[in-house]
Write an enzyme that holds these catalytic residues in place. Structure first.
Site, PDB file in Angstrom:
ATOM      1  N   CYS A 193      41.013  79.151  20.584  1.00 33.27           N
ATOM      2  CA  CYS A 193      41.575  80.475  20.794  1.00 33.27           C
ATOM      3  C   CYS A 193      42.729  80.681  19.829  1.00 33.27           C
ATOM      4  CB  CYS A 193      42.018  80.660  22.243  1.00 33.27           C
ATOM      5  SG  CYS A 193      42.647  82.301  22.614  1.00 33.27           S
ATOM      6  N   CYS A 194      43.943  80.649  20.330  1.00 32.05           N
ATOM      7  CA  CYS A 194      45.112  80.990  19.514  1.00 32.05           C
ATOM      8  C   CYS A 194      45.989  79.785  19.218  1.00 32.05           C
ATOM      9  CB  CYS A 194      45.952  82.018  20.254  1.00 32.05           C
ATOM     10  SG  CYS A 194      45.053  83.407  20.878  1.00 32.05           S
ATOM     11  N   TRP A 236      38.383  85.153  18.136  1.00 33.69           N
ATOM     12  CA  TRP A 236      39.252  83.991  17.929  1.00 33.69           C
ATOM     13  C   TRP A 236      38.477  82.862  17.245  1.00 33.69           C
ATOM     14  CZ3 TRP A 236      39.260  86.395  22.849  1.00 33.69           C
ATOM     15  CH2 TRP A 236      40.411  87.132  23.143  1.00 33.69           C
ATOM     16  N   GLY A 238      49.138  85.367  19.139  1.00 35.19           N
ATOM     17  CA  GLY A 238      48.264  84.220  18.934  1.00 35.19           C
ATOM     18  C   GLY A 238      47.047  84.538  18.107  1.00 35.19           C
TER      19      GLY A 238
END
Length: 741
Positions: A405-406, A321, A716
């Site tokens: 992250c997403c 990510w 994501g």
């Protein structure tokens, strides 16, 4: 200073303020992609060497090599290269490309198991060294209550960062380039002196020690770069140095930590300022500029962490990510789209589609139209980018935020996050019906009550019971998170990343829900049809007979959509009643990554008709096959979910067949832009976009050689389809591929 010649503004020179530097110097770009350049011959040769190693890595089961003798840190390895004569941007995590390092600070057992899973043995020296150390994992399990251990074991809360680095902290890596390490050290020492004159309460004592560790690792970061022949004590003086210095900051972070999500932040617009200055002076051509960005992206695509197979079941595809935010608007109303926004997306053409870095377009209705069209074209071509609503996030986070992250926004260098995985909401629901008993194991986990004795489930009595168990779960969830992050700060503190933050930061604590649509549909079934519970010999409810029609999430039907909305609000309100470690702000996500498969395996039959073991929908998506009114209706349901209660993010993955978007490429682009525009204007937060057919995925699964670098968006983030296991591939193939808008 030579490094700052030609740059405007004053405030950023007197204090650490990268945003002020960008606002004063950014060159907005309103044109199209016609200026872009393809890869240079040198880039193609270099990338060819890397892709050959990646192919070999796949043949070896996903890991090319592991150094089992050393513990990873900034100075553990001699400089490593792909081909030193060819590289413009240098620096590897270890001393060889794609070789993985061991990072046992999260937990020695995970490091040991990861080595053994790929045929290696952790060295006796490292084992002995860590027999005298307390790891983050050790500390957590010393403090976990029996109930917390049951929650973890049963799958009620899964993916907790209690044996690996928590991640989700975005260092402001741009600071290394703009100020140089020496200046950053000076600023930190001023903070240290001011803090030393404050009352030495618990928080200030902790912060004093953290500052000492930050200063130590700033020195180590400088020494790491020095080994490659670079002096990052001073500011970067040109484009190449700005990219290299920024990358060194990120490289130091991923050498030190094996965090779940080590995002890059928002570096493109910042680096564009240096590139524009060099283009104007003639020191750089457009081909040179694209070459530097291509080289930078190659390095990011090579980042690796050592994980266990269990971890990969939860977070499929070996993701890091490495999220980079692209585009967006300024608070003043101008666009933050630069030529570098195009260059970053162009790497998906020059180097081919890939999951990393996780390129995230910050969408606004006011973005330049040519940029919108180019983003849509790249989505159609590569399935490798995601979109988030800048108009929704900017009022909350300003115009210099990144995505961790997403889908999780935070101000870069000024805010950080304590990551907390997700709660299995359908399992909590079943626990409530069964009076605290796990419907699969039979273990008593929650507060003990009688099994609900309704002959036909009554909505009001079910909700009353469910509300009690959600409240109990939220108290346990907050407590579990407090334990994890207390111990992570104590035993695995992120020195490099936090050194590239302000000393005093705002903290979020990120909770999550998985299976929202399953619970919403189950409650809708109970409310709008007749649901008869079936009991086993022990008297527990294990199945349901459903008679009658009921509305399901994903069809723009308020009768069920409002249930999902109310659940999201209620869960966040319940979490917020309980005190968090370091007074962090409670946030909530509707996000599953690819753990929707694992959650489904741990969850019994549900009243909506979902069978035991069947995967949940990804993120905030409707359950597959239940969107009966087309793509727009499905997206409208998701758009109703309240971002005000879910500021950690609301993930939605959207797949549409190419022909559905239009007959010509031009039609496809304009229709996708219109779809994104309508979705985000309605207040939605996030959208993954896949433009492909189910048949293509089936062919790729059966004949990997026909689509060797197939990239898809999942929940994501993007993955290399071939890095998913068979069960995960089948789940993705089983999702809805819209054939009508």
């Amino acid at each position: 200073m030579q490094a700052w010649n030609g740059f405007k503004g004053t405030k950023w020179k007197e204090q650490v303020d990268v945003r002020d530097f960008i606002v004063n110097n950014v060159s907005p770009y309103y044109g199209d992609e016609s200026f872009l350049e393809g890869p240079t011959e040198r880039t193609e040769i270099l990338w060819g060497k890397v892709t050959s190693l990646m192919a070999e890595e796949q043949l070896r089961g996903g890991v090319l090599d592991i150094d089992t003798e050393r513990v990873s840190s900034l100075l553990s390895y001699e400089p490593g290269f792909i081909d030193e004569a060819l590289e413009k941007i240098v620096g590897l995590q270890t001393d060889a490309p794609l070789k993985r390092s061991v990072n046992p600070f999260g937990g020695i057992r995970m490091a040991r198991d990861a080595c053994e899973a790929y045929g290696y043995k952790l060295s006796d020296q490292v084992e002995e060294q860590f027999s005298f150390k307390t790891t983050h994992n050790d500390g957590v399990f010393r403090a976990y209550s029996d109930t917390m251990k049951k929650l973890r074991r049963s799958g009620l809360i899964t993916g907790l960062p209690d044996a690996y680095g928590r991640g989700r902290i975005i260092g402001d890596y741009r600071r290394v380039a703009l100020y140089g390490i020496d200046r950053l050290v000076e600023f930190k020492k001023v903070d240290q002196k001011e803090l030393s004159e404050q009352p030495m309460n618990e928080e200030n004592i902790r912060l004093m020690e953290e500052l000492f560790r930050q200063l130590d690792f700033l020195d180590k970061l400088k020494d790491m770069a020095k080994a490659y022949g670079h002096d990052i004590g001073r500011p970067a003086e040109n484009s190449l140095e700005a990219i290299q210095w920024t990358y060194y900051g990120y490289l130091g972070a991923i050498k030190e930590q094996n965090g779940a999500a080590m995002s890059l932040g928002r570096v493109g617009g910042f680096l564009d300022i240096y590139i524009e200055r060099d283009l104007l002076s003639g020191a750089l051509s457009e081909k040179d500029a694209q070459e530097l960005i291509d080289d930078f992206i190659i390095k990011l695509r090579m980042a690796r962490q050592l994980r266990t197979p269990d971890y990969n079941e939860l977070f499929a595809g070996d993701p890091l990510w490495i999220t980079e935010a692209v585009g967006g608007m300024s608070i003043g109303g101008g666009t933050l789209v630069t030529k570098n926004a195009f260059r970053f997306l162009n790497t998906l053409v020059n180097l081919g589609a890939a999951p990393e870095p996780n390129l995230t377009v910050l969408w606004s209705k006011d973005l330049p139209e040519p940029f919108k069209a180019y983003c849509a074209a790249i989505s159609i071509k590569t399935d490798a980018i995601q979109y988030e609503n800048d108009d929704l996030m900017r009022p909350n986070f300003g115009d210099d935020y990144g995505i961790a992250c997403c889908v999780s926004a935070m101000r870069i260098g000024k805010e950080m996050q304590f990551f907390g995985a997700r709660c299995n909401l359908p399992k909590v629901f079943l626990l409530a019906l069964n009076g605290g008993y796990d419907e699969i194991s039979g273990e008593q986990i929650g507060p003990k009550m009688d099994v609900l004795n309704d002959q036909i489930l009554d909505y009001d009595s079910v909700m009353k019971r469910f509300d009690l168990y959600m409240d109990w779960l939220c108290e346990q969830y907050v407590g579990t998170m407090n334990v994890i992050h207390y111990m992570h700060d104590k035993y695995a503190y992120e020195k490099t990343q936090m050194a590239l933050h302000d000393t005093n930061v705002h903290r979020y604590m990120a909770f999550g829900i998985a299976g929202l649509s399953v619970v919403a549909d189950s409650l809708s079934a109970i409310k709008h049809s007749k649901v008869t519970p079936l009991r086993n010999d022990q008297g527990w409810i294990t199945d349901y007979i459903n008679v009658g029609e009921f509305p399901v999430f994903g069809n723009d039907d308020d009768r069920v959509d409002h249930i999902a909305t109310a659940l999201s609000k209620s869960f966040h309100e319940k979490l917020s009643k309980y005190d968090t470690y370091r007074n962090s702000e409670h946030t909530l996500s509707l996000l599953t990554i690819t753990s929707n498969v694992v959650y489904g395996l741990k969850t019994g039959n549900t009243p909506d008709g979902r069978r035991k073991g069947e995967p949940f929908a990804p993120g905030a998506n409707p359950m597959r096959g239940r969107e009966r009114n087309g793509a727009v209706a499905a997206l409208n349901s998701v758009a109703k979910l309240p971002y005000s209660s879910c500021k950690d993010g609301i993930s939605c993955t959207f797949s549409v067949t190419p022909g559905t978007l239009g007959r010509t490429e031009s039609d496809k682009v304009s229709n996708l832009v219109a779809l994104l525009e309508g979705y985000f204007t309605s207040g939605a937060h996030h959208l993954n976009v896949n433009v492909l057919s189910k048949d293509k995925l089936i062919e790729a699964m059966e004949h990997p050689d026909r689509h060797p670098s197939l990239t898809i968006r999942v929940s994501g983030y993007a993955v290399d389809f071939h890095r998913l296991n068979r069960e995960q591939q089948l789940e993705v193939i089983g999702r809805t591929f819209h054939e009508r808008i």
